[in-house]
Design a protein around this motif. Sequence first.
Motif, PDB file in Angstrom:
ATOM      1  N   PRO A  52      55.750  34.908  37.511  1.00 58.88           N
ATOM      2  CA  PRO A  52      54.451  34.895  38.700  1.00 58.88           C
ATOM      3  C   PRO A  52      54.547  33.735  39.567  1.00 58.88           C
ATOM      4  O   PRO A  52      55.337  32.672  39.317  1.00 58.88           O
ATOM      5  N   THR A  53      54.271  34.127  40.806  1.00 62.39           N
ATOM      6  CA  THR A  53      54.044  32.827  41.837  1.00 62.39           C
ATOM      7  C   THR A  53      53.150  32.067  41.525  1.00 62.39           C
ATOM      8  O   THR A  53      52.195  32.395  40.388  1.00 62.39           O
ATOM      9  N   LEU A  54      53.139  30.771  42.118  1.00 62.47           N
ATOM     10  CA  LEU A  54      52.294  29.666  41.740  1.00 62.47           C
ATOM     11  C   LEU A  54      50.536  30.156  41.914  1.00 62.47           C
ATOM     12  O   LEU A  54      49.842  29.861  41.050  1.00 62.47           O
ATOM     13  N   TRP A  55      50.356  30.893  42.993  1.00 60.06           N
ATOM     14  CA  TRP A  55      49.003  31.213  43.036  1.00 60.06           C
ATOM     15  C   TRP A  55      48.559  32.871  43.106  1.00 60.06           C
ATOM     16  O   TRP A  55      47.571  33.058  43.019  1.00 60.06           O
ATOM     17  N   GLY A  56      49.598  33.837  42.944  1.00 63.13           N
ATOM     18  CA  GLY A  56      49.423  34.760  42.629  1.00 63.13           C
ATOM     19  C   GLY A  56      49.125  35.486  41.509  1.00 63.13           C
ATOM     20  O   GLY A  56      49.618  36.269  40.653  1.00 63.13           O
ATOM     21  N   LYS A  57      47.870  34.849  40.915  1.00 58.96           N
ATOM     22  CA  LYS A  57      47.446  35.284  39.883  1.00 58.96           C
ATOM     23  C   LYS A  57      45.909  35.648  39.454  1.00 58.96           C
ATOM     24  O   LYS A  57      45.403  34.732  39.797  1.00 58.96           O
ATOM     25  N   TRP A  58      45.781  36.789  38.960  1.00 54.99           N
ATOM     26  CA  TRP A  58      44.506  37.212  38.597  1.00 54.99           C
ATOM     27  C   TRP A  58      44.145  37.838  37.193  1.00 54.99           C
ATOM     28  O   TRP A  58      43.082  38.353  36.945  1.00 54.99           O
ATOM     29  N   ASN A  59      45.113  37.337  36.474  1.00 54.51           N
ATOM     30  CA  ASN A  59      44.826  37.681  35.225  1.00 54.51           C
ATOM     31  C   ASN A  59      43.849  37.050  34.420  1.00 54.51           C
ATOM     32  O   ASN A  59      43.542  35.874  34.686  1.00 54.51           O
ATOM     33  N   PRO A  60      42.811  37.537  33.537  1.00 59.35           N
ATOM     34  CA  PRO A  60      41.900  36.775  33.096  1.00 59.35           C
ATOM     35  C   PRO A  60      42.131  35.616  32.209  1.00 59.35           C
ATOM     36  O   PRO A  60      41.623  34.678  32.144  1.00 59.35           O
ATOM     37  N   SER A  61      43.429  35.447  31.696  1.00 56.38           N
ATOM     38  CA  SER A  61      43.637  34.302  30.777  1.00 56.38           C
ATOM     39  C   SER A  61      43.929  33.021  31.938  1.00 56.38           C
ATOM     40  O   SER A  61      43.587  31.950  31.443  1.00 56.38           O
ATOM     41  N   TYR A  62      44.317  33.440  33.009  1.00 58.19           N
ATOM     42  CA  TYR A  62      44.183  32.425  33.969  1.00 58.19           C
ATOM     43  C   TYR A  62      43.045  32.122  34.658  1.00 58.19           C
ATOM     44  O   TYR A  62      42.610  30.980  34.767  1.00 58.19           O
ATOM     45  N   VAL A  63      42.276  33.158  35.317  1.00 55.34           N
ATOM     46  CA  VAL A  63      41.261  32.876  35.985  1.00 55.34           C
ATOM     47  C   VAL A  63      40.059  32.336  35.151  1.00 55.34           C
ATOM     48  O   VAL A  63      39.150  31.486  35.466  1.00 55.34           O
ATOM     49  N   ASN A  64      39.817  32.850  33.729  1.00 55.52           N
ATOM     50  CA  ASN A  64      38.821  32.248  32.926  1.00 55.52           C
ATOM     51  C   ASN A  64      39.240  31.034  32.161  1.00 55.52           C
ATOM     52  O   ASN A  64      38.547  30.392  31.423  1.00 55.52           O
ATOM     53  N   SER A  65      40.426  30.452  32.550  1.00 47.94           N
ATOM     54  CA  SER A  65      40.994  29.216  32.067  1.00 47.94           C
ATOM     55  C   SER A  65      40.124  28.249  32.780  1.00 47.94           C
ATOM     56  O   SER A  65      40.195  26.921  32.315  1.00 47.94           O
ATOM     57  N   PHE A  66      39.723  28.217  33.904  1.00 47.94           N
ATOM     58  CA  PHE A  66      38.950  27.287  34.722  1.00 47.94           C
ATOM     59  C   PHE A  66      37.796  27.373  34.223  1.00 47.94           C
ATOM     60  O   PHE A  66      36.937  28.311  34.001  1.00 47.94           O
ATOM     61  N   PRO A  67      36.878  26.018  34.077  1.00 50.96           N
ATOM     62  CA  PRO A  67      35.535  26.029  33.714  1.00 50.96           C
ATOM     63  C   PRO A  67      34.732  26.871  34.712  1.00 50.96           C
ATOM     64  O   PRO A  67      35.200  27.035  36.118  1.00 50.96           O
ATOM     65  N   VAL A  68      33.452  27.180  34.661  1.00 49.55           N
ATOM     66  CA  VAL A  68      32.713  27.985  35.224  1.00 49.55           C
ATOM     67  C   VAL A  68      32.355  27.404  36.725  1.00 49.55           C
ATOM     68  O   VAL A  68      31.827  28.034  37.675  1.00 49.55           O
ATOM     69  N   ASN A  69      32.525  26.195  36.730  1.00 46.95           N
ATOM     70  CA  ASN A  69      32.005  25.396  38.279  1.00 46.95           C
ATOM     71  C   ASN A  69      32.933  25.156  39.000  1.00 46.95           C
ATOM     72  O   ASN A  69      32.941  24.546  39.835  1.00 46.95           O
ATOM     73  N   VAL A  70      34.134  25.461  38.500  1.00 47.70           N
ATOM     74  CA  VAL A  70      35.488  25.130  39.397  1.00 47.70           C
ATOM     75  C   VAL A  70      35.847  26.631  40.518  1.00 47.70           C
ATOM     76  O   VAL A  70      35.630  27.735  39.818  1.00 47.70           O
ATOM     77  N   GLY A  71      35.795  26.434  41.759  1.00 46.99           N
ATOM     78  CA  GLY A  71      35.995  27.657  42.418  1.00 46.99           C
ATOM     79  C   GLY A  71      36.920  28.594  42.317  1.00 46.99           C
ATOM     80  O   GLY A  71      36.460  29.697  42.525  1.00 46.99           O
ATOM     81  N   ASP A  72      37.930  27.996  41.767  1.00 50.94           N
ATOM     82  CA  ASP A  72      38.989  29.228  41.756  1.00 50.94           C
ATOM     83  C   ASP A  72      38.674  30.410  40.681  1.00 50.94           C
ATOM     84  O   ASP A  72      39.025  31.730  40.986  1.00 50.94           O
ATOM     85  N   ARG A  73      37.782  30.082  39.779  1.00 50.02           N
ATOM     86  CA  ARG A  73      37.279  31.286  38.859  1.00 50.02           C
ATOM     87  C   ARG A  73      36.543  32.174  39.578  1.00 50.02           C
ATOM     88  O   ARG A  73      36.706  33.474  39.504  1.00 50.02           O
ATOM     89  N   LYS A  74      35.470  31.656  40.430  1.00 48.87           N
ATOM     90  CA  LYS A  74      34.698  32.660  41.271  1.00 48.87           C
ATOM     91  C   LYS A  74      35.633  33.070  42.181  1.00 48.87           C
ATOM     92  O   LYS A  74      35.587  34.442  42.438  1.00 48.87           O
ATOM     93  N   LEU A  75      36.450  32.574  43.069  1.00 45.70           N
ATOM     94  CA  LEU A  75      37.161  33.037  44.099  1.00 45.70           C
ATOM     95  C   LEU A  75      38.275  34.186  43.760  1.00 45.70           C
ATOM     96  O   LEU A  75      38.179  35.266  44.169  1.00 45.70           O
ATOM     97  N   ASN A  76      39.208  33.889  42.492  1.00 41.75           N
ATOM     98  CA  ASN A  76      39.954  35.008  42.195  1.00 41.75           C
ATOM     99  C   ASN A  76      39.176  36.058  41.586  1.00 41.75           C
ATOM    100  O   ASN A  76      39.797  37.299  41.790  1.00 41.75           O
ATOM    101  N   SER A  77      38.028  35.922  41.177  1.00 41.33           N
ATOM    102  CA  SER A  77      37.360  37.313  40.515  1.00 41.33           C
ATOM    103  C   SER A  77      36.970  38.029  41.891  1.00 41.33           C
ATOM    104  O   SER A  77      37.114  39.254  41.931  1.00 41.33           O
ATOM    105  N   SER A  78      36.252  37.338  42.832  1.00 35.52           N
ATOM    106  CA  SER A  78      36.128  38.054  43.923  1.00 35.52           C
ATOM    107  C   SER A  78      36.907  38.658  44.677  1.00 35.52           C
ATOM    108  O   SER A  78      36.804  40.030  44.955  1.00 35.52           O
ATOM    109  N   ASN A  79      38.167  37.984  44.840  1.00 28.80           N
ATOM    110  CA  ASN A  79      39.239  38.757  45.654  1.00 28.80           C
ATOM    111  C   ASN A  79      39.876  40.001  44.965  1.00 28.80           C
ATOM    112  O   ASN A  79      40.124  40.976  45.590  1.00 28.80           O
ATOM    113  N   ILE A  80      40.045  39.855  43.660  1.00 29.92           N
ATOM    114  CA  ILE A  80      40.723  41.012  43.154  1.00 29.92           C
ATOM    115  C   ILE A  80      39.721  42.022  42.978  1.00 29.92           C
ATOM    116  O   ILE A  80      40.294  43.161  43.020  1.00 29.92           O
ATOM    117  N   ILE A  81      38.556  42.025  42.574  1.00 29.04           N
ATOM    118  CA  ILE A  81      37.567  43.248  42.828  1.00 29.04           C
ATOM    119  C   ILE A  81      37.371  43.917  44.105  1.00 29.04           C
ATOM    120  O   ILE A  81      37.637  44.843  44.112  1.00 29.04           O
TER     121      ILE A  81
END
Length: 743
Positions: A500-529
């Motif tokens: 995988p590329t450094l940022w091209g990741k929308w897999n739940p194991s990556y996305v939900n590894s961030f704490p809920v208040n870290v922006g990447d969790r919200k962003l990656n979820s929003s973008n992939i949907i």
Amino acid sequence: MQKFISPFLVLAMAGIISCSKSVITQPVHEDKPFVQDYSVKYYSDTVRQNLIQSASDKNGLIKIVSSEGLLHPYNGHFQYHGTIAPDQSYRFLRDKKIKAVISYQDQFVYLSDSVVFANAWAGTVFIKHDLPDAKVFEGGKNFDFLVSDGKSLQLVQKNQTPWTGSLSGDNVLEIRFNQADNQFWILGSKTLSVFDPASKNLKKVFDGTHFSSFDLYKKGTVAMIGTTDGYLEYDIATQKQAGEIHRKLPVTNITSVKVINDKLWFGTVDGAFSLRADGKYDYYNGERWLPGNRVKQITKGPANSVLFLTNAGLGQLHFKDMTLEQKALFYEGQVRKLHIRNGFNATVRGMDHGNLSTGFMEDSDNDGLWTSMYLGAEIFRYAVTKDSSALQNCRESMEAMERLYSVNPVPGFPARSFERAGHVNELGDSEFWQQSAEKEWVWKSTTSSDEAIGHIFAFGAMAELVQDPDLKSRAVTMIDTLMSHIVKNDMYMIDYNGKPTLWGKWNPSYVNSFPVNVGDRKLNSSNIIAMLQTAYHFTKKEKYKEKAFELMTKHGYFENLMRPMELIGKAPEDATAHAKHMSDGWNHSDDEMYFLGYWGLYRYALNDTLKARYKETIIDHWKAERPEKEGAWNIFTALTGTDTFDLNEAVWYLQEHPLDMIDWRIRNSHRKDIEKIEPNFRKQTITEVLPASERPIQRHNGNTFNLDRNSSNGTSAQSAGDIWLLPYWLGRYLGVISAPVSK
């Protein structure tokens, strides 16, 4: 353990609950002409030429007095610098020791070491004076002139004996004639005096310190006096200072004060500023506006322009009536001439001090993103105008976007960029460049999520809005190509090395590894949907809808993307180093990705209930962004149909944006008219954002509260394709900006 799925969410996914629809009337900006400013700069030989004074006449000519004689500006155009050359139009003026020039009755009048004279009026103005070191003069009524060498004053008139006097204990800096009372007003370094030419009476009226320049304001009723530490107002009727000295200014060390067309201008040791009707100031700093920041003199220029004589040359600030559409077409020409590289929307680099002819169009990690945004602008432009040139621009940029997928060997994977292999040694990040199977070409790997969301945004807009069967079909194919790659590879973008590329990741194991208040969790979820919804909308392939529902229900992506922006912040102490690094402050590139994604998230929502909820989260995000007054985010928010999206601020962004897109050095952090705030997570530096005309040039992923650009000066030029044309044409398409309205 199976995750609990809320009954509401099940119903929402099934589309059983319908959202109520109400008619909302959105505000619309009527595109009437506004005043657009731009600068033409004339650089001087600072070694030889000491510029002293300038003036212009009714014929549009400009004269400059210097230590090397009379000069004039030559061959300057917007973004193409002119020079200052010897003025040889009147050859015998070379014999005159000219010390000053003014515009009197819209004609040039000169001061030499012995006479006041002019070439106008058939050369009949020729009045002798007795001050061989004279350097200051002003014209009054009926060709009487008050002359000074800085110590003495002399009134000279045709066929009359001169009157001579002096300021008691002070030196003369400037003289102004007041049409309201037919008197000369004289500024010294610590006094203001008035001279009546009829009675020959000279009287001191006001004392002060560190005076530097002045002019008469409000039809001659107020003297505005600049000092080395602010400016003050002297009321001529009451003969008193009005109020306190003004120090809440961009710069307090004032060198020149001038009233031009009832507007008050100030030159300083660090740029120039003008007083606005609302009591605030428009600040002109750096070579976007002036050849040098130390302003010696401000004067009225030809055709509604203002002249700034500086330590490095002459700046001519022009003011032109222009509609937003005219500005868009200007930028369009600029983009096509300077910024199209192989169909990409490119930045010009390697310029020599703003010389556009010396630069090259560089490749970028974000070629696909910046081009997606320009392509989106052209799509909206074509949807609104049906202009064939816009359609052709779409074709050319679409070809560049498609080739990102074919220039590399990985099925469905887009390269960041491509370039000719013969120049690979000149490319930065050479370790990321790979040889293409296409002879003579290389492609750049490590493509990021920024690119992916940009691609899907542009392809979706094209598939929906461009009524060209070929382009529509190709756009749908590209959506399917990229999204098939991502779904097939377990929600990753897989590079040439199988990883995988450094940022091209929308897999739940990556996305939900961030704490809920870290922006990447919200962003990656929003973008992939948004991406999956777009793919389903245009291909009708169930795998995309199923994957979107799976991520939202089983993996919490709906909850992630709906999380309020007020909860986003720094990762907690027990978070991973990566999470902490990704949440060290507000990420404005994330904002760019969110809002591009909102097009597909809202517009191609899987059902009306989801659409209503998406509207909530978009508006929640917009509320967090409101202090930045970012034109694109305000207009993207309008796609939800809301009647509140800060249209006025969006138009302010569009109108205030400078025509000059060169990365000139800009400074604002020294200003005393801005209120700074403590460092914070959002990286907001001052209480109120400055207009784009006063800020460094930046893309939408920049912080609008950036105050300075201290790096290279005039070495690059940004493209308006993504920065300006996207929000404008999106506003036109959404109907919140009208076509030009006739006067």
